[in-house]
Design a protein around this motif. Structure first.
Motif, PDB file in Angstrom:
ATOM      1  N   GLU A 153       0.835  -1.200   0.000  1.00 19.85           N
ATOM      2  CA  GLU A 153       0.000   0.000   0.000  1.00 19.85           C
ATOM      3  C   GLU A 153       0.873   1.255   0.000  1.00 19.85           C
ATOM      4  O   GLU A 153       0.590   2.237  -0.692  1.00 19.85           O
ATOM      5  N   ILE A 154       1.959   1.220   0.770  1.00 17.94           N
ATOM      6  CA  ILE A 154       2.884   2.356   0.806  1.00 17.94           C
ATOM      7  C   ILE A 154       3.635   2.451  -0.518  1.00 17.94           C
ATOM      8  O   ILE A 154       3.865   3.546  -1.044  1.00 17.94           O
ATOM      9  N   GLU A 155       4.005   1.302  -1.076  1.00 21.48           N
ATOM     10  CA  GLU A 155       4.668   1.302  -2.375  1.00 21.48           C
ATOM     11  C   GLU A 155       3.785   1.953  -3.441  1.00 21.48           C
ATOM     12  O   GLU A 155       4.260   2.730  -4.281  1.00 21.48           O
ATOM     13  N   ALA A 156       2.480   1.635  -3.404  1.00 22.13           N
ATOM     14  CA  ALA A 156       1.556   2.217  -4.380  1.00 22.13           C
ATOM     15  C   ALA A 156       1.493   3.733  -4.233  1.00 22.13           C
ATOM     16  O   ALA A 156       1.446   4.473  -5.230  1.00 22.13           O
ATOM     17  N   ALA A 157       1.515   4.204  -2.988  1.00 22.77           N
ATOM     18  CA  ALA A 157       1.487   5.649  -2.761  1.00 22.77           C
ATOM     19  C   ALA A 157       2.764   6.310  -3.280  1.00 22.77           C
ATOM     20  O   ALA A 157       2.725   7.362  -3.930  1.00 22.77           O
ATOM     21  N   LEU A 158       3.903   5.699  -3.017  1.00 27.09           N
ATOM     22  CA  LEU A 158       5.162   6.244  -3.507  1.00 27.09           C
ATOM     23  C   LEU A 158       5.223   6.248  -5.031  1.00 27.09           C
ATOM     24  O   LEU A 158       5.714   7.197  -5.653  1.00 27.09           O
ATOM     25  N   LEU A 159       4.721   5.184  -5.640  1.00 27.03           N
ATOM     26  CA  LEU A 159       4.770   5.082  -7.098  1.00 27.03           C
ATOM     27  C   LEU A 159       3.914   6.146  -7.788  1.00 27.03           C
ATOM     28  O   LEU A 159       4.102   6.431  -8.975  1.00 27.03           O
ATOM     29  N   SER A 160       2.969   6.729  -7.058  1.00 22.30           N
ATOM     30  CA  SER A 160       2.142   7.781  -7.659  1.00 22.30           C
ATOM     31  C   SER A 160       2.854   9.135  -7.661  1.00 22.30           C
ATOM     32  O   SER A 160       2.323  10.109  -8.189  1.00 22.30           O
ATOM     33  N   HIS A 161       4.060   9.188  -7.085  1.00 19.81           N
ATOM     34  CA  HIS A 161       4.855  10.427  -7.109  1.00 19.81           C
ATOM     35  C   HIS A 161       5.696  10.443  -8.389  1.00 19.81           C
ATOM     36  O   HIS A 161       6.307   9.437  -8.746  1.00 19.81           O
ATOM     37  N   PRO A 162       5.757  11.549  -9.085  1.00 17.15           N
ATOM     38  CA  PRO A 162       6.456  11.586 -10.388  1.00 17.15           C
ATOM     39  C   PRO A 162       7.956  11.316 -10.313  1.00 17.15           C
ATOM     40  O   PRO A 162       8.560  10.976 -11.333  1.00 17.15           O
ATOM     41  N   ALA A 163       8.555  11.412  -9.133  1.00 20.23           N
ATOM     42  CA  ALA A 163       9.999  11.183  -9.032  1.00 20.23           C
ATOM     43  C   ALA A 163      10.362   9.723  -8.880  1.00 20.23           C
ATOM     44  O   ALA A 163      11.527   9.344  -9.039  1.00 20.23           O
ATOM     45  N   VAL A 164       9.364   8.868  -8.596  1.00 22.34           N
ATOM     46  CA  VAL A 164       9.650   7.482  -8.223  1.00 22.34           C
ATOM     47  C   VAL A 164       9.496   6.551  -9.417  1.00 22.34           C
ATOM     48  O   VAL A 164       8.423   6.466 -10.018  1.00 22.34           O
ATOM     49  N   ALA A 165      10.571   5.828  -9.733  1.00 21.61           N
ATOM     50  CA  ALA A 165      10.518   4.815 -10.797  1.00 21.61           C
ATOM     51  C   ALA A 165      10.166   3.450 -10.229  1.00 21.61           C
ATOM     52  O   ALA A 165       9.336   2.729 -10.777  1.00 21.61           O
ATOM     53  N   GLU A 166      10.822   3.070  -9.145  1.00 20.78           N
ATOM     54  CA  GLU A 166      10.568   1.797  -8.471  1.00 20.78           C
ATOM     55  C   GLU A 166      10.715   2.007  -6.975  1.00 20.78           C
ATOM     56  O   GLU A 166      11.401   2.934  -6.530  1.00 20.78           O
ATOM     57  N   CYS A 167      10.106   1.121  -6.192  1.00 19.79           N
ATOM     58  CA  CYS A 167      10.303   1.201  -4.748  1.00 19.79           C
ATOM     59  C   CYS A 167       9.969  -0.134  -4.101  1.00 19.79           C
ATOM     60  O   CYS A 167       9.293  -0.985  -4.690  1.00 19.79           O
ATOM     61  N   ALA A 168      10.452  -0.290  -2.889  1.00 11.85           N
ATOM     62  CA  ALA A 168      10.151  -1.469  -2.077  1.00 11.85           C
ATOM     63  C   ALA A 168      10.069  -1.018  -0.633  1.00 11.85           C
ATOM     64  O   ALA A 168      10.858  -0.161  -0.195  1.00 11.85           O
ATOM     65  N   VAL A 169       9.130  -1.582   0.109  1.00 12.17           N
ATOM     66  CA  VAL A 169       8.923  -1.185   1.500  1.00 12.17           C
ATOM     67  C   VAL A 169       9.021  -2.413   2.388  1.00 12.17           C
ATOM     68  O   VAL A 169       8.412  -3.455   2.098  1.00 12.17           O
TER      69      VAL A 169
END
Length: 535
Positions: free
Chosen positions: A449-465
């Motif tokens: 859920e946090i990854e999905a929120a981060l991915l909606s930011h234009p600076a984020v290409a990939e993430c893992a929580v």
């Protein structure tokens, strides 16, 4: 079980006791299988027998075969296996190669010969191959000559592997030379519908792969459930995608499913996002299979390619973030078909159609399968409550000699290791892997859920929580972020973005910027590697 055609009885002897199997459900008319069945007969030979052998079947690497040509090649290789290499029904045959028509022909040859296909990821090294060889007691291997060295090293340590034959090789003892001397006809072994046809090893998001055993009827069952009711492909479709054939997502999506409807498939040795888009345009592909990360990477590049032929796009392998679904639809106009499957059940069991897709939700049980959400005591939970996803249907978990069978199968249900809830509309909504739930300050927090929120930011290409130990809160939420090109890392901005998107207590208190994230060869995020000391 039905009388086996296997002379080498290893697989039957190493199945879990039947009281440890999941309950198998065959409640659709098309899932009523007889006692004898060879999957190659149904998926390949019947098209030729029906006079449709001239239909396009498989292409890649400069080859383009019809159904009749693939059948002839598979028959010649089956003759090599039986008459030159000494394979008997029930032997385990390791397959090592990238996605090519030759690899497909080898797979069908093994099935025709009544042997057991053990396909392996091309990037596996000798140590990893050795574990597969030892666990499955593999006796024979068909290996792409370009990938020979690691398998040769594994054979040195595991002499149970007696015979290796190389394909895509000019050598006089290579598979092509051997096959050229064999007839293009072969009588398929009359296997039982519950004879083991393949052992698929899990792709290893936990670092501990397991061998999953699947029957000939299982191969047909997965073709008659999700593809028929959700994908709804047609004989004129051209399939394409990135998952390796050694991954059951790839085996189904790029070989079994197209051939089950008489369609054709394009097999790509390399399928990075830019290469996949170019191949879609070149081959006028209509059905694409790849992982969410690939769709996210492809979306900004779509305008550079003519992919107007595409009509179906399937996402699986890991959870599909709502932001990625929206990004792809904005770029292409196409709704992603999401789905969750498992190597233990062979393919997708919860999904949807384009018409009933819902952002943030995986879907509903595929016809042929049942599902529910259970608490820690194995009792069903109400809508909105997070618990263990439990599934049953015509396929199910049968680990090869593995005590983890008792963890995966409980009270007849397959427990997939995923935490889900059912929303008010009956959709199954992914929360996290059950071992990835973060408990911080008394709150249960789902990393995706946090990854999905981060991915909606234009600076984020990939993430893992992940959760990291903390003396005061039990665990802290930590995010690993890969930035898009041209963006600087601003921890405060990302934290505030998450707080504005979801409940503020869920925001990542620690953010670390990375140039890449650890993933399996199939594209799955390996969170366990981020949890290792010094990661």
């Amino acid at each position: 079980m039905h009388p086996s055609a296997h002379r080498d009885t290893f697989t039957r002897e190493h199945l879990p006791p039947q009281d440890q199997w999941p309950e198998l459900v065959f409640d659709l008319p098309e899932l009523q299988f007889g006692s004898r069945l060879n999957a190659a007969t149904e998926l390949l030979d019947r098209w030729v027998e029906q006079g449709q052998g001239g239909r396009a079947c498989v292409q890649g690497g400069g080859l383009k075969w019809t159904y009749a040509e693939l059948q002839a090649e598979a028959n010649r290789i089956a003759n090599v296996l039986v008459h030159e290499l000494g394979v008997v029904p029930g032997n385990r045959v390791l397959l090592r190669g990238t996605n090519t028509p030759q690899m497909a022909a080898c797979w069908f040859a093994v099935i025709k010969a009544g042997a057991v296909a053990v396909a392996t990821m091309p990037l596996l090294r000798a140590v990893e191959l050795g574990k597969v060889i030892a666990k499955a007691e593999v006796t024979h291997a068909l290996c792409d000559a370009a990938l020979a060295s690691e398998l040769a090293a594994a054979q040195q340590q595991h002499p149970v592997l007696r015979v290796i034959c190389h394909f895509r090789s000019p050598a006089p003892d290579g598979l092509e030379a051997r096959a050229s001397r064999q007839p293009a006809t072969f009588t398929n072994v009359d296997t039982a519908s519950d004879d083991c046809a393949l052992i698929a090893f899990t792709s290893g998001t936990t670092g501990q792969p397991k061998g999953t055993m699947h029957f000939h009827r299982d191969i047909l069952a997965i073709c008659r459930c999700w593809p028929a009711h959700c994908l709804r492909a047609e004989s004129g479709d051209v399939f394409i995608g990135s998952p390796p054939l050694a991954f059951t997502f790839g085996l189904g999506g790029l070989l079994l499913f197209p051939m089950s409807v008489g369609a054709s498939t394009v097999l790509l040795e390399k399928a990075a996002p830019d290469l996949l888009l170019a191949a879609i345009a070149e081959h006028r592909a209509t059905v694409c299979f790849t992982a969410p990360t690939s769709y996210r990477a492809m979306a900004p590049l779509v305008a550079q390619h003519d992919i107007s032929s595409l009509r179906k796009c399937v996402s699986a392998g890991e959870a599909l973030p709502a932001a990625t679904r929206a990004l792809w639809k904005q770029a292409t106009g196409l709704e992603l078909l999401d789905g969750i499957g498992a190597t233990e059940l062979l393919h997708i069991f919860i999904s949807h159609t384009e018409e009933d897709a819902k952002g943030g939700a995986t879907g509903k049980p595929v016809p042929g399968y049942q599902a529910c959400i259970l608490d820690d005591a194995g009792q069903p939970l109400r809508a909105g409550q997070v618990g263990h996803l439990a599934v049953k249907g015509p396929t199910g978990c049968r680990y090869l000699a593995d005590e983890r069978q008792l963890q995966y199968v409980q009270d007849g249900w397959n427990l997939t290791g995923d935490a889900y809830l059912i929303d008010e509309d009956g959709y199954y909504v992914y929360q996290a892997r059950t071992d990835d739930m973060i408990i911080s300050g008394g709150y249960n927090i789902a990393g995706p859920e946090i990854e999905a929120a981060l991915l909606s930011h234009p600076a984020v290409a990939e993430c893992a929580v992940i959760g990291v130990p903390d003396e005061d809160r039990g665990q802290l939420v930590k995010a690993f972020v890969v930035l898009r090109e041209g963006h600087a890392g601003d921890v405060k901005a990302l934290q505030e973005h998450v707080k504005a998107s979801i409940a503020p207590y869920k925001y990542p208190r620690v953010i670390e910027f990375r140039t890449s994230l650890p993933r399996t060869e199939t594209g799955k995020l390996q969170r366990f590697k981020l949890k290792e000391p010094g990661a």
